[in-house]
Write a protein that holds these residues in place. Sequence first.
Motif, PDB file in Angstrom:
ATOM      1  N   VAL A  38     -10.072  -1.830 -12.125  1.00 35.79           N
ATOM      2  CA  VAL A  38      -9.692  -3.043 -11.372  1.00 35.79           C
ATOM      3  C   VAL A  38      -9.026  -2.682 -10.051  1.00 35.79           C
ATOM      4  O   VAL A  38      -8.359  -3.516  -9.442  1.00 35.79           O
ATOM      5  CB  VAL A  38      -8.741  -3.929 -12.222  1.00 35.79           C
ATOM      6  CG1 VAL A  38      -9.463  -4.458 -13.443  1.00 35.79           C
ATOM      7  CG2 VAL A  38      -7.470  -3.187 -12.622  1.00 35.79           C
ATOM      8  N   GLY A  39      -9.220  -1.427  -9.605  1.00 35.96           N
ATOM      9  CA  GLY A  39      -8.613  -1.007  -8.333  1.00 35.96           C
ATOM     10  C   GLY A  39      -7.110  -0.914  -8.406  1.00 35.96           C
ATOM     11  O   GLY A  39      -6.419  -1.111  -7.387  1.00 35.96           O
ATOM     12  N   GLY A  40      -6.575  -0.586  -9.586  1.00 38.35           N
ATOM     13  CA  GLY A  40      -5.129  -0.600  -9.792  1.00 38.35           C
ATOM     14  C   GLY A  40      -4.418   0.683  -9.439  1.00 38.35           C
ATOM     15  O   GLY A  40      -3.237   0.841  -9.742  1.00 38.35           O
ATOM     16  N   VAL A  41      -5.103   1.614  -8.779  1.00 36.47           N
ATOM     17  CA  VAL A  41      -4.480   2.872  -8.352  1.00 36.47           C
ATOM     18  C   VAL A  41      -4.717   3.043  -6.858  1.00 36.47           C
ATOM     19  O   VAL A  41      -5.859   3.021  -6.390  1.00 36.47           O
ATOM     20  CB  VAL A  41      -5.071   4.082  -9.114  1.00 36.47           C
ATOM     21  CG1 VAL A  41      -4.406   5.376  -8.644  1.00 36.47           C
ATOM     22  CG2 VAL A  41      -4.914   3.907 -10.613  1.00 36.47           C
ATOM     23  N   ARG A  42      -3.634   3.210  -6.103  1.00 34.61           N
ATOM     24  CA  ARG A  42      -3.723   3.413  -4.654  1.00 34.61           C
ATOM     25  C   ARG A  42      -3.023   4.739  -4.321  1.00 34.61           C
ATOM     26  O   ARG A  42      -1.855   4.939  -4.674  1.00 34.61           O
ATOM     27  CB  ARG A  42      -3.055   2.264  -3.901  1.00 34.61           C
ATOM     28  CG  ARG A  42      -3.549   0.859  -4.329  1.00 34.61           C
ATOM     29  CD  ARG A  42      -5.026   0.646  -3.981  1.00 34.61           C
ATOM     30  NE  ARG A  42      -5.565  -0.580  -4.550  1.00 34.61           N
ATOM     31  CZ  ARG A  42      -5.611  -1.751  -3.893  1.00 34.61           C
ATOM     32  NH1 ARG A  42      -5.105  -1.865  -2.677  1.00 34.61           N
ATOM     33  NH2 ARG A  42      -6.151  -2.807  -4.480  1.00 34.61           N
ATOM     34  N   VAL A  43      -3.751   5.640  -3.688  1.00 35.59           N
ATOM     35  CA  VAL A  43      -3.219   6.990  -3.448  1.00 35.59           C
ATOM     36  C   VAL A  43      -3.044   7.252  -1.958  1.00 35.59           C
ATOM     37  O   VAL A  43      -3.603   6.554  -1.095  1.00 35.59           O
ATOM     38  CB  VAL A  43      -4.144   8.065  -4.050  1.00 35.59           C
ATOM     39  CG1 VAL A  43      -4.305   7.865  -5.546  1.00 35.59           C
ATOM     40  CG2 VAL A  43      -5.507   8.058  -3.379  1.00 35.59           C
ATOM     41  N   GLY A  44      -2.243   8.274  -1.667  1.00 36.34           N
ATOM     42  CA  GLY A  44      -2.083   8.734  -0.287  1.00 36.34           C
ATOM     43  C   GLY A  44      -1.398   7.746   0.628  1.00 36.34           C
ATOM     44  O   GLY A  44      -1.702   7.688   1.823  1.00 36.34           O
ATOM     45  N   ILE A  45      -0.479   6.955   0.075  1.00 35.61           N
ATOM     46  CA  ILE A  45       0.239   5.973   0.900  1.00 35.61           C
ATOM     47  C   ILE A  45       1.323   6.719   1.674  1.00 35.61           C
ATOM     48  O   ILE A  45       2.251   7.281   1.100  1.00 35.61           O
ATOM     49  CB  ILE A  45       0.852   4.869   0.015  1.00 35.61           C
ATOM     50  CG1 ILE A  45      -0.259   4.170  -0.796  1.00 35.61           C
ATOM     51  CG2 ILE A  45       1.634   3.883   0.857  1.00 35.61           C
ATOM     52  CD1 ILE A  45       0.263   3.210  -1.851  1.00 35.61           C
ATOM     53  N   GLY A  46       1.183   6.721   3.011  1.00 37.82           N
ATOM     54  CA  GLY A  46       2.017   7.603   3.823  1.00 37.82           C
ATOM     55  C   GLY A  46       3.177   6.956   4.551  1.00 37.82           C
ATOM     56  O   GLY A  46       3.954   7.655   5.199  1.00 37.82           O
ATOM     57  N   ASP A  57      -2.138  -6.374  -1.239  1.00 38.45           N
ATOM     58  CA  ASP A  57      -3.575  -6.419  -1.513  1.00 38.45           C
ATOM     59  C   ASP A  57      -3.851  -6.320  -3.016  1.00 38.45           C
ATOM     60  O   ASP A  57      -4.684  -7.058  -3.554  1.00 38.45           O
ATOM     61  CB  ASP A  57      -4.280  -5.263  -0.783  1.00 38.45           C
ATOM     62  CG  ASP A  57      -5.782  -5.277  -1.024  1.00 38.45           C
ATOM     63  OD1 ASP A  57      -6.454  -6.202  -0.527  1.00 38.45           O
ATOM     64  OD2 ASP A  57      -6.284  -4.372  -1.734  1.00 38.45           O
ATOM     65  N   LEU A  58      -3.153  -5.412  -3.720  1.00 37.86           N
ATOM     66  CA  LEU A  58      -3.378  -5.237  -5.153  1.00 37.86           C
ATOM     67  C   LEU A  58      -2.960  -6.485  -5.934  1.00 37.86           C
ATOM     68  O   LEU A  58      -3.692  -6.957  -6.818  1.00 37.86           O
ATOM     69  CB  LEU A  58      -2.601  -4.005  -5.665  1.00 37.86           C
ATOM     70  CG  LEU A  58      -2.712  -3.711  -7.163  1.00 37.86           C
ATOM     71  CD1 LEU A  58      -4.156  -3.654  -7.634  1.00 37.86           C
ATOM     72  CD2 LEU A  58      -1.994  -2.400  -7.494  1.00 37.86           C
ATOM     73  N   VAL A  59      -1.810  -7.058  -5.597  1.00 37.52           N
ATOM     74  CA  VAL A  59      -1.360  -8.272  -6.284  1.00 37.52           C
ATOM     75  C   VAL A  59      -2.369  -9.399  -6.079  1.00 37.52           C
ATOM     76  O   VAL A  59      -2.709 -10.147  -7.017  1.00 37.52           O
ATOM     77  CB  VAL A  59       0.038  -8.694  -5.788  1.00 37.52           C
ATOM     78  CG1 VAL A  59       0.399 -10.087  -6.318  1.00 37.52           C
ATOM     79  CG2 VAL A  59       1.094  -7.681  -6.234  1.00 37.52           C
ATOM     80  N   ALA A  60      -2.889  -9.511  -4.862  1.00 38.14           N
ATOM     81  CA  ALA A  60      -3.859 -10.573  -4.557  1.00 38.14           C
ATOM     82  C   ALA A  60      -5.129 -10.407  -5.384  1.00 38.14           C
ATOM     83  O   ALA A  60      -5.673 -11.375  -5.930  1.00 38.14           O
ATOM     84  CB  ALA A  60      -4.186 -10.569  -3.065  1.00 38.14           C
ATOM     85  N   LYS A  61      -5.594  -9.162  -5.489  1.00 34.13           N
ATOM     86  CA  LYS A  61      -6.833  -8.915  -6.233  1.00 34.13           C
ATOM     87  C   LYS A  61      -6.634  -9.166  -7.735  1.00 34.13           C
ATOM     88  O   LYS A  61      -7.526  -9.661  -8.420  1.00 34.13           O
ATOM     89  CB  LYS A  61      -7.313  -7.487  -5.987  1.00 34.13           C
ATOM     90  CG  LYS A  61      -7.979  -7.327  -4.601  1.00 34.13           C
ATOM     91  CD  LYS A  61      -8.616  -5.960  -4.439  1.00 34.13           C
ATOM     92  CE  LYS A  61      -9.540  -5.932  -3.224  1.00 34.13           C
ATOM     93  NZ  LYS A  61      -8.963  -6.399  -1.988  1.00 34.13           N
ATOM     94  N   GLY A 110      -7.343 -13.009 -12.475  1.00 40.17           N
ATOM     95  CA  GLY A 110      -6.569 -13.559 -13.593  1.00 40.17           C
ATOM     96  C   GLY A 110      -5.880 -12.513 -14.424  1.00 40.17           C
ATOM     97  O   GLY A 110      -5.735 -12.670 -15.644  1.00 40.17           O
ATOM     98  N   LEU A 111      -5.421 -11.433 -13.783  1.00 43.01           N
ATOM     99  CA  LEU A 111      -4.829 -10.316 -14.504  1.00 43.01           C
ATOM    100  C   LEU A 111      -3.332 -10.164 -14.255  1.00 43.01           C
ATOM    101  O   LEU A 111      -2.744  -9.157 -14.634  1.00 43.01           O
ATOM    102  CB  LEU A 111      -5.546  -9.006 -14.116  1.00 43.01           C
ATOM    103  CG  LEU A 111      -7.042  -8.924 -14.467  1.00 43.01           C
ATOM    104  CD1 LEU A 111      -7.643  -7.649 -13.910  1.00 43.01           C
ATOM    105  CD2 LEU A 111      -7.247  -9.001 -15.981  1.00 43.01           C
ATOM    106  N   LEU A 112      -2.713 -11.149 -13.666  1.00 39.46           N
ATOM    107  CA  LEU A 112      -1.287 -11.023 -13.363  1.00 39.46           C
ATOM    108  C   LEU A 112      -0.399 -11.203 -14.594  1.00 39.46           C
ATOM    109  O   LEU A 112       0.719 -10.684 -14.643  1.00 39.46           O
ATOM    110  CB  LEU A 112      -0.870 -12.051 -12.303  1.00 39.46           C
ATOM    111  CG  LEU A 112      -1.167 -11.695 -10.835  1.00 39.46           C
ATOM    112  CD1 LEU A 112      -0.714 -12.823  -9.926  1.00 39.46           C
ATOM    113  CD2 LEU A 112      -0.471 -10.388 -10.452  1.00 39.46           C
TER     114      LEU A 112
END
Length: 706
Positions: free
Chosen positions: A539-547, A558-562, A567-569
């Motif tokens: 579900v795109g729940g991993v975001r890497v390399g945030i600098g 963006d992740l919360v919106a998706k 309907g996964l909140l």
Amino acid sequence: MLLEKIMKPRAIAVVGASSRPHTIGSDLLKRLIEYGFKGGIYPVNPKGGVIEGLQAYKSVSELPDGVDLAVIIVKAAFVLPTIDECHKKGIKGLVVISAGFKETGAEGLKAEQELLERVRSYGMRMVGPNCLGVVNTNPEVSMDACFAESLPVKGDIGFVSQSGALGGGILNILKDLNVGFAQFVSIGNQADVNAETALEYWENDPDVKQVLLYMESIANPDNFRKLASRISKKKPILALKAGRSAAGASAASSHTGSLAGGDRAAAALLKQSGVIREFSLRELFSTAKVFANCPIPKGDRVCIVTNSGGPGIMATDAICEHGMQIAKITDETKAKLRSFLPAAASVKNPVDMIASAPLEHYRQTVETVLDDPNVDMVMVIYLPFLGLKDIDVAKALMEIRAEHPEKPIVGVFMTTSAFFNQLSNMNVTVPFYMYSEEAADALNRLNDQRLWQERPAGVVPELPVDDARALAIFKQAAAEGRRELTTRESLDVLDAYGVRICRSGMAHSEDEAVKIAEMTGYPVVMKMTSKTTSHKTDVGGVRVGIGSEEELRAEYRDLVAKLEERGLLEGLEGMLIQEMVKSKRELVTGIATDPQFGPMIMFGLGGVFVEVLKDVAFRLAPLTDIDAKDLIHSVKSVKLLEGARGFTPAQMDKVEETLLRISQLANTKRFVKELDINPLMVSDRDGEPIAVDARIAIDVEAVKAL
């Protein structure tokens, strides 16, 4: 030990003996007589009379005293009453040939359970039911109480077979190979006596020098591991474990009604127990032959003696592919070889005597290299040239073997099948093979046994852990009815068990995420952690390399919106903000549970390659410190950990400790059914193994029952 009553009885009753030709009751009785059993033989048949020249008794109750063993060949419905009679008569050993028990289904299983209860309440031991029988070739016993086709040949093998007919077939083939055996037990449904019983009985039996097992299932894996690990240090144990495929396991289960278990679990068990596993009857016979005729070598240095260069080269390749060494023979040995071999001969290893080599050159060359202190094993290759007879060379090798019993000698005779047929009628003391690859395999088996015997036993360490913290996490999940722990909970359990996890914090808002990132230091990784969604990447729940802070805020929104869109909140716990470990090497480790064998520890190459390359291995928990080292070195990717291609070498002691801590978790918390650490990253900076993601699944009811 009550097994003595079965394997070395004073007298045998054949219950169900028959005068009708070609019946089991007739054939088995004849075999006992023909093989010359040293005790009394008493046929039991309701009609009485005389069978094979022996008085037949109408019932067990009429038998004289002193009978140790009853071989029962009656219909399944009459087995229990027969055992009752045996008990009243004081008979303690039983071999139940009769079929019709758990291999037939639920009713048969119930009957077998009742049978076992009766046997144990009477203090008896039982082989079978649904079996071929037992054999002891010791001349003081001379008992052939089975109905295989041919009479047994005396040797030094203890052989256990779960399949009756196949066991009989193996006995016949071993006889053709001139490999004899000491004792044979066909365990059938193994209701009472099983492979472990036989192993323990043979542990200190001087007649049995090696053990062969044909198994479709392992009744008690924990006990098998304990016994086999100890006994394999004294004598080789070879196993042909059938049921490797799912279809094979299903067929095995239906054959004797025993759960076969998963093959990777069985493979791990055999490996950790020092059992040499074979995958075909050909391999089993080949290995049995070398152990029957060769001592365990002192090292892995092999000298090859040949009368043809090509086979010598192929043999060299085969030896090296097994990781053994081509012996560096001494200058003194080379000088002695030059003194009698022709100038065209090569006195390096392989020693090529050339095609014109007479019988005397074979004798002198083999004796010379055997005397070399740098040679541990010798492979002798013969090809037919210039009228030199294969059987003459073979006889010479056996004479040399008698004079030099301390080092293994194997023969490779690339000749006609008539030669091998001739050997079957001789007292063979050297193993002979058709091809150099077979001989190299055999020498490798000898070397495997040497390495196992030299290997330290290992210890299962008790490492300090925060058990209360881990247990509280498990109980919380179980109280909520959740089979799967969240990412954060899974990492917290690992942390409680002393596994190095990456620095992190749980954020429940965008501002909290920023604060945690500032403490951790950029770059960071953000992972959703949810009680309802376990596979975050789906579900795109991993975001890497945030600098930076700006990137983090944008990714968070963006992740919360998706998640809201899908309907996964509802199950969302928050966002895990982690240090970003720089690593080009991703490993995988964890726990998988086999329904029969219990928890296994997995280790190998991880990340996206785990499913593609499948460079993973398994061992059963609990791991010893030696098991942990062995598990790491059993995967090809270990070279990446050792510093290949310019990588910083991994802290191998920390990798081993990680496996031992996971093993401790698996062994003490059997309700943990699955654990995946993927990836376990090896830091580019200092080689430290760091768990950056984890998933744990539990047996909810088992936790609630604590």
